[in-house]
Design a protein around this motif. Structure first.
Motif, mmCIF file in Angstrom:
data_model
loop_
_atom_site.group_PDB
_atom_site.id
_atom_site.type_symbol
_atom_site.label_atom_id
_atom_site.label_comp_id
_atom_site.label_asym_id
_atom_site.label_seq_id
_atom_site.Cartn_x
_atom_site.Cartn_y
_atom_site.Cartn_z
ATOM 1 N N GLN A 147 3.371 5.743 -2.946
ATOM 2 C CA GLN A 147 4.433 7.155 -3.437
ATOM 3 C C GLN A 147 5.026 6.292 -4.349
ATOM 4 O O GLN A 147 5.657 7.741 -5.579
ATOM 5 C CB GLN A 147 5.662 6.726 -2.240
ATOM 6 C CG GLN A 147 7.396 6.829 -2.818
ATOM 7 C CD GLN A 147 7.788 6.669 -1.975
ATOM 8 O OE1 GLN A 147 7.891 5.499 -1.048
ATOM 9 N NE2 GLN A 147 9.375 7.250 -2.182
ATOM 10 N N TYR A 148 4.658 5.413 -5.582
ATOM 11 C CA TYR A 148 4.822 5.982 -6.453
ATOM 12 C C TYR A 148 4.014 5.823 -7.839
ATOM 13 O O TYR A 148 4.606 6.136 -9.235
ATOM 14 C CB TYR A 148 6.038 4.757 -6.917
ATOM 15 C CG TYR A 148 7.415 4.540 -6.429
ATOM 16 C CD1 TYR A 148 8.882 5.545 -6.794
ATOM 17 C CD2 TYR A 148 7.635 3.997 -5.056
ATOM 18 C CE1 TYR A 148 9.522 5.589 -5.512
ATOM 19 C CE2 TYR A 148 8.487 4.382 -4.048
ATOM 20 C CZ TYR A 148 9.377 4.916 -4.505
ATOM 21 O OH TYR A 148 10.183 4.779 -3.735
ATOM 22 N N ASP B 45 0.684 -1.393 -0.174
ATOM 23 C CA ASP B 45 0.110 0.140 0.213
ATOM 24 C C ASP B 45 0.793 1.655 0.111
ATOM 25 O O ASP B 45 0.589 2.156 -0.582
ATOM 26 C CB ASP B 45 -0.712 0.099 0.689
ATOM 27 C CG ASP B 45 -2.255 -0.654 0.894
ATOM 28 O OD1 ASP B 45 -2.683 -0.126 -0.050
ATOM 29 O OD2 ASP B 45 -3.165 -1.011 1.945
ATOM 30 N N GLU B 46 1.693 0.875 0.984
ATOM 31 C CA GLU B 46 2.783 2.248 1.060
ATOM 32 C C GLU B 46 3.665 3.018 -0.356
ATOM 33 O O GLU B 46 3.983 3.768 -1.143
ATOM 34 C CB GLU B 46 3.266 2.563 2.299
ATOM 35 C CG GLU B 46 3.452 2.485 3.481
ATOM 36 C CD GLU B 46 3.380 1.925 5.030
ATOM 37 O OE1 GLU B 46 4.607 1.722 4.471
ATOM 38 O OE2 GLU B 46 3.202 1.921 6.312
ATOM 39 N N PHE C 148 0.302 -3.705 -6.508
ATOM 40 C CA PHE C 148 1.842 -2.881 -6.996
ATOM 41 C C PHE C 148 3.062 -3.834 -7.639
ATOM 42 O O PHE C 148 3.576 -3.252 -8.231
ATOM 43 C CB PHE C 148 2.149 -3.971 -5.752
ATOM 44 C CG PHE C 148 3.498 -4.105 -4.980
ATOM 45 C CD1 PHE C 148 4.281 -2.965 -3.911
ATOM 46 C CD2 PHE C 148 4.494 -4.761 -5.237
ATOM 47 C CE1 PHE C 148 5.314 -2.858 -3.653
ATOM 48 C CE2 PHE C 148 5.814 -5.049 -5.067
ATOM 49 C CZ PHE C 148 6.338 -4.070 -4.464
ATOM 50 N N THR C 149 3.197 -5.446 -8.003
ATOM 51 C CA THR C 149 3.235 -5.595 -9.728
ATOM 52 C C THR C 149 3.575 -4.665 -10.606
ATOM 53 O O THR C 149 5.211 -4.494 -11.349
ATOM 54 C CB THR C 149 3.346 -6.893 -10.167
ATOM 55 O OG1 THR C 149 3.174 -7.473 -8.757
ATOM 56 C CG2 THR C 149 3.831 -7.645 -10.942
ATOM 57 N N GLU C 150 2.778 -4.601 -10.827
ATOM 58 C CA GLU C 150 2.922 -3.709 -11.827
ATOM 59 C C GLU C 150 3.491 -2.134 -12.088
ATOM 60 O O GLU C 150 4.099 -1.439 -13.182
ATOM 61 C CB GLU C 150 1.346 -2.413 -13.217
ATOM 62 C CG GLU C 150 0.393 -4.582 -13.243
ATOM 63 C CD GLU C 150 -0.887 -3.519 -13.601
ATOM 64 O OE1 GLU C 150 -1.324 -2.680 -13.101
ATOM 65 O OE2 GLU C 150 -1.664 -4.643 -14.427
ATOM 66 N N CYS C 151 3.395 -1.445 -10.848
ATOM 67 C CA CYS C 151 3.825 -0.421 -10.425
ATOM 68 C C CYS C 151 5.747 -0.618 -9.883
ATOM 69 O O CYS C 151 6.464 -0.003 -10.689
ATOM 70 C CB CYS C 151 3.538 0.079 -8.641
ATOM 71 S SG CYS C 151 4.542 1.939 -8.290
ATOM 72 N N GLU D 62 11.019 0.102 -12.105
ATOM 73 C CA GLU D 62 12.632 -0.434 -11.632
ATOM 74 C C GLU D 62 12.646 0.113 -10.587
ATOM 75 O O GLU D 62 13.775 0.568 -10.465
ATOM 76 C CB GLU D 62 13.065 0.190 -12.882
ATOM 77 C CG GLU D 62 13.013 -0.030 -13.841
ATOM 78 C CD GLU D 62 13.385 0.928 -15.412
ATOM 79 O OE1 GLU D 62 14.298 1.313 -15.009
ATOM 80 O OE2 GLU D 62 13.556 -0.122 -16.483
ATOM 81 N N LEU D 63 11.777 -0.290 -9.620
ATOM 82 C CA LEU D 63 11.787 -0.203 -7.832
ATOM 83 C C LEU D 63 13.157 -0.926 -7.352
ATOM 84 O O LEU D 63 13.193 -1.932 -8.109
ATOM 85 C CB LEU D 63 11.236 -0.202 -7.272
ATOM 86 C CG LEU D 63 9.425 0.736 -7.114
ATOM 87 C CD1 LEU D 63 8.334 0.623 -6.185
ATOM 88 C CD2 LEU D 63 10.393 2.274 -7.404
#
Length: 237
Positions: free
Chosen positions: A142-143, A137-138, A168-171, A176-177
């Motif tokens: 943030q991104y 979630d966080e 989350f996976t897509e983000c 490119e975290l």
């Protein structure tokens, strides 16, 4: 000796003033309350956990040679019942790796357990520590520009089991975290689903096949969130 004690008793009996009155039941209660008043105290859950932890440390030290063997393996699935010290071992593993400068994701599903993990690793420079769903979630907040709160058309169960890990996976891929050097998951049986395993795979350097991870679990007795799965089912995922 008997003669001496009898004489001593007679001496003090004869010296007792006639005006001395022995206390009755009410007076006796007042005297007791004055000398040893009743009181009550509440021991917090955290203090009880800390007490148990201190008692367990000796056992951990005596079995250190066994626990050290975990560091000789890049990927470990550690199975143990309640009270066997899995969480304490996991905390020590996270601390040791972080002290070596490794980026460590130390997580679990249950938020109360996550709070305990954070409290016990607060000053250990661990990259990420806490609830796995809160971490996702966080990260999204943030991104990503996507609204992460579940809407009325999605149940909370579906949101946390499917929607959130997918977003989350897509983000994570799009932005490119940074991946983690190590994954340490406590009560890992709660995260052993297809969607959560996909998330664990992408956030770890080398993925689950080649990366470094330690999963601590009790699938048979503490599998709260996925009770239909056995230990053998999880190994086969």
């Amino acid at each position: 000796m008997k003669k001496y004690l009898l004489g001593l008793a007679k001496f003090w009996k004869e010296r007792k003033p006639s005006f001395v009155v022995l206390p009755d039941a009410s007076a006796s209660k007042k005297i007791v309350q004055l000398l040893r008043p009743n009181f009550s105290s509440h021991v917090s859950l955290l203090k009880q956990i800390e007490s148990v932890e201190r008692q367990t440390i000796t056992l951990t030290e005596n079995q250190q040679d066994i626990f050290d063997g975990l560091r000789d393996n890049e990927r470990c699935l550690v199975r143990g019942g309640a009270g066997t010290g899995k969480t304490l071992i996991a905390i020590n593993m996270a601390r040791d790796l972080a002290s070596e400068g490794k980026s460590v994701a130390f997580s679990c599903y249950n938020k109360q357990l996550a709070d305990y993990l954070r409290i016990n690793t607060d000053s250990d420079n661990i990259s990420c520590c806490g609830s796995f769903t809160e971490y996702m979630d966080e990260t999204l907040k943030q991104y990503s520009e996507i609204e992460t709160d579940p809407d009325l058309n999605v149940s909370l169960s579906d949101y946390y089991s499917t929607v959130l890990p997918t977003l989350f996976t897509e983000c994570f891929i799009e932005k490119e975290l940074q991946q983690f050097d190590y994954l340490i998951i406590d009560e890992a049986q709660d995260l052993m689903t297809e969607h959560y395993l996909e998330v664990l795979d992408i956030i770890l350097k080398g993925g689950l096949d080649e990366g470094n991870w330690y999963f601590f679990m009790d699938a048979d007795r503490q599998n709260i969130f996925h009770q239909g799965m056995t230990y053998e089912d999880i190994k086969a995922l």
